[in-house]
Write an enzyme that holds these catalytic residues in place. Structure first.
Site, mmCIF file in Angstrom:
data_model
loop_
_atom_site.group_PDB
_atom_site.id
_atom_site.type_symbol
_atom_site.label_atom_id
_atom_site.label_comp_id
_atom_site.label_asym_id
_atom_site.label_seq_id
_atom_site.Cartn_x
_atom_site.Cartn_y
_atom_site.Cartn_z
ATOM 1 N N HIS A 122 0.878 -1.172 0.000
ATOM 2 C CA HIS A 122 0.000 0.000 0.000
ATOM 3 C C HIS A 122 0.919 1.227 0.000
ATOM 4 C CE1 HIS A 122 -2.841 2.915 1.779
ATOM 5 N NE2 HIS A 122 -3.816 2.075 1.461
ATOM 6 N N ASP A 199 3.100 -4.554 8.211
ATOM 7 C CA ASP A 199 1.861 -3.794 8.105
ATOM 8 C C ASP A 199 0.715 -4.813 8.171
ATOM 9 O OD1 ASP A 199 -0.451 -2.741 7.073
ATOM 10 O OD2 ASP A 199 0.490 -1.724 5.383
ATOM 11 N N GLN A 202 -4.328 -5.459 6.812
ATOM 12 C CA GLN A 202 -5.268 -6.366 6.149
ATOM 13 C C GLN A 202 -5.282 -7.772 6.750
ATOM 14 O OE1 GLN A 202 -7.535 -5.657 3.966
ATOM 15 N NE2 GLN A 202 -6.920 -3.536 3.618
ATOM 16 N N LYS A 225 -10.516 -1.378 10.176
ATOM 17 C CA LYS A 225 -10.582 -2.609 9.368
ATOM 18 C C LYS A 225 -11.005 -3.779 10.257
ATOM 19 C CE LYS A 225 -7.490 -0.707 6.190
ATOM 20 N NZ LYS A 225 -7.905 -0.174 4.907
ATOM 21 N N CYS A 363 -4.669 2.159 -3.860
ATOM 22 C CA CYS A 363 -3.458 2.730 -3.225
ATOM 23 C C CYS A 363 -2.278 1.781 -3.351
ATOM 24 C CB CYS A 363 -3.690 3.050 -1.747
ATOM 25 S SG CYS A 363 -4.911 4.286 -1.454
HETATM 26 N N1 PLP Z 1 -1.710 -0.746 4.638
HETATM 27 C C1 PLP Z 1 -2.614 -1.520 4.053
HETATM 28 C C2 PLP Z 1 -2.226 -2.891 3.601
HETATM 29 C C3 PLP Z 1 -3.920 -1.053 3.890
HETATM 30 O O1 PLP Z 1 -4.833 -1.825 3.306
HETATM 31 C C4 PLP Z 1 -4.254 0.239 4.341
HETATM 32 C C5 PLP Z 1 -5.613 0.777 4.128
HETATM 33 O O2 PLP Z 1 -6.305 0.403 3.216
HETATM 34 C C6 PLP Z 1 -3.274 0.998 4.969
HETATM 35 C C7 PLP Z 1 -2.006 0.466 5.104
HETATM 36 C C8 PLP Z 1 -3.553 2.357 5.498
HETATM 37 O O3 PLP Z 1 -4.398 2.279 6.588
HETATM 38 P P1 PLP Z 1 -4.977 3.616 7.279
HETATM 39 O O4 PLP Z 1 -5.590 4.402 6.160
HETATM 40 O O5 PLP Z 1 -5.968 3.103 8.264
HETATM 41 O O6 PLP Z 1 -3.831 4.319 7.892
#
Ligand code: PLP
Length: 405
Positions: A122, A199, A202, A225, A363
């Protein structure tokens, strides 16, 4: 608890909504999960009964708010099996957490150091590191994807060395749903002396995560999430590592002593929690974990897997439909395109049937570049969905195909 999806759905008021005259079918759970009534009520309860700033007041209401806030930190610690509660930093979410780590390493790395990212990230696990290397000139290398979308672990083994200081990647890809072999990556990284940031935005909603067993150095997730509210999440870090990092933000609550000559920082976790935090969000995050634990992550995993298989088989019957990252080890995300149709057009027609899906790059532009596409339609399923809803999706896609052809 025995898993009964119809009973579970009654906990989610939004599922009563009609969109364009049809019952809402929510297949955008990877972007934001829906919120059960117990979590919604925990927020209104806070504002009705004990709204006050935390850690500062000696009065009863402030003490109640502080206790509830800190009890959420403990719930997160327990849920993810961290060793100490001070290893859990409450942040605004995954993006904030990654920025704390990338900023913390800015002064610790030099142009002699290397860092490794996966090609499946992401943007929030790419851009903060690019901002960091602009300042300290560390070398950023990428683990490429194989043709099927999985990470090329042999390539990772060939680029990691004693020069590598940090390896960072997602546990599960938001765009493809692929589960990465993080146990192996952590083991290889540690053998080479590198720390690992995972991270977990997900992964945390879909299966049990044991931070101590994984022996991961940093881990992050977002409450929204995980049936929780937006604007709250956490950063886990091993205590001895977090202690060495400079905080991203300065301000109230994160200090031990302030004079105009010099400021010293507070102990963990407060060092990284400057300013008045999202108190009601943090409390509601604790309630969201209670809710998920009541259903049980094993039940969630098994049911979502059943939905994933059903949806994948049903979608594959549609002529001209191609699924990206169609591997065996996945969470309930399906990213696809239909020959000669634009994902945006498909998404817009599905909305007319009350079906919410995500379209575009998610993203994660490097993944789209890998597959030489501009975007996909992404169906992300959760334990609140049903096979009947999947049947309606297939019906609506077939109608969209006829309309757009
Ligand atoms: N990393 C991953 C794999 C994501 O799917 C997302 C959000 O879709 C994020 C980071 C960013 O999360 P946040 O917008 O809650 O900071």
């Amino acid at each position: 608890m025995t898993f009964n999806v119809e009973n579970i759905r009654k906990d989610f008021p939004i599922l009563e909504r009609k969109i364009n005259g049809k019952s809402l079918i929510y297949f955008d759970n990877a972007a934001t999960s829906q919120t059960p009534i117990s979590v919604i009520e925990s927020i209104s309860d806070y504002y009705k009964k004990y709204n006050a700033n935390i850690h500062r007041g000696v009065h009863s209401v402030s003490e109640e708010a502080t206790e509830a806030y800190e009890s959420s930190r403990k719930k997160i610690q327990k849920h993810f099996n961290a060793n100490f509660s001070e290893e859990i930093i409450l942040t605004s979410g995954t993006t904030h957490s990654i920025n704390i780590i990338a900023n913390g390493y800015t002064d610790l790395l030099t142009s002699d150091d290397e860092i490794i990212v996966s090609g499946m990230e992401h943007h929030s696990n790419i851009v903060p590191w690019q901002m960091m290397v602009e300042k300290n000139h560390a070398k950023l290398s990428v683990i490429p994807l194989k043709e099927n979308g999985e990470l090329d672990i042999d390539h990772f083994k060939s680029i990691i060395s004693e020069k590598t200081k940090i390896v960072f990647l997602n546990h599960v890809s938001n765009a493809l749903g692929i589960i990465n072999p993080i146990e192996e990556i952590i083991e290889i990284s540690h053998r080479n002396g590198a720390v690992v940031l995972i991270d977990g935005a997900q992964s945390s909603a879909h299966f049990t995560i044991d931070l101590q067993k994984l022996d991961v150095d940093y881990f992050t997730a977002s409450a929204h999430k995980l049936c929780g509210p937006t604007g709250i999440g956490f950063l886990y870090g091993k205590k001895n590592l977090l202690e060495k990092l400079t905080p991203l933000m300065g301000g109230g609550e994160m200090i031990s002593d302030v004079t105009f000559e010099k400021t010293t920082y507070a102990e963990l976790p407060h060092k990284f929690e400057a300013g008045t935090p999202n108190i009601s969000g943090a409390i509601a995050f604790g309630y969201a974990l209670d809710y998920i634990n009541k259903i049980g992550l094993d039940n969630i995993y098994n049911y979502e897997n059943e939905l994933l298989n059903y949806a994948t088989q049903s979608l594959k019957k549609i002529e001209g439909l191609k699924i990206y990252g169609d591997t065996n080890n996945k969470t309930s995300v399906i990213s696809f395109n239909i020959e000669n149709l634009h994902p945006y057009d498909i998404g817009s027609i599905l909305d007319k049937f009350g079906i919410a899906v995500r379209t575009g790059q998610h993203c994660a532009q490097p993944i789209m570049d890998h597959f030489l596409i501009s975007g996909t339609v992404r169906v992300s399923l959760s334990f609140i969905n049903t096979k009947k809803e999947i049947d309606k999706l297939i019906e609506a896609i077939n109608i969209a195909k006829t309309m757009l052809s």
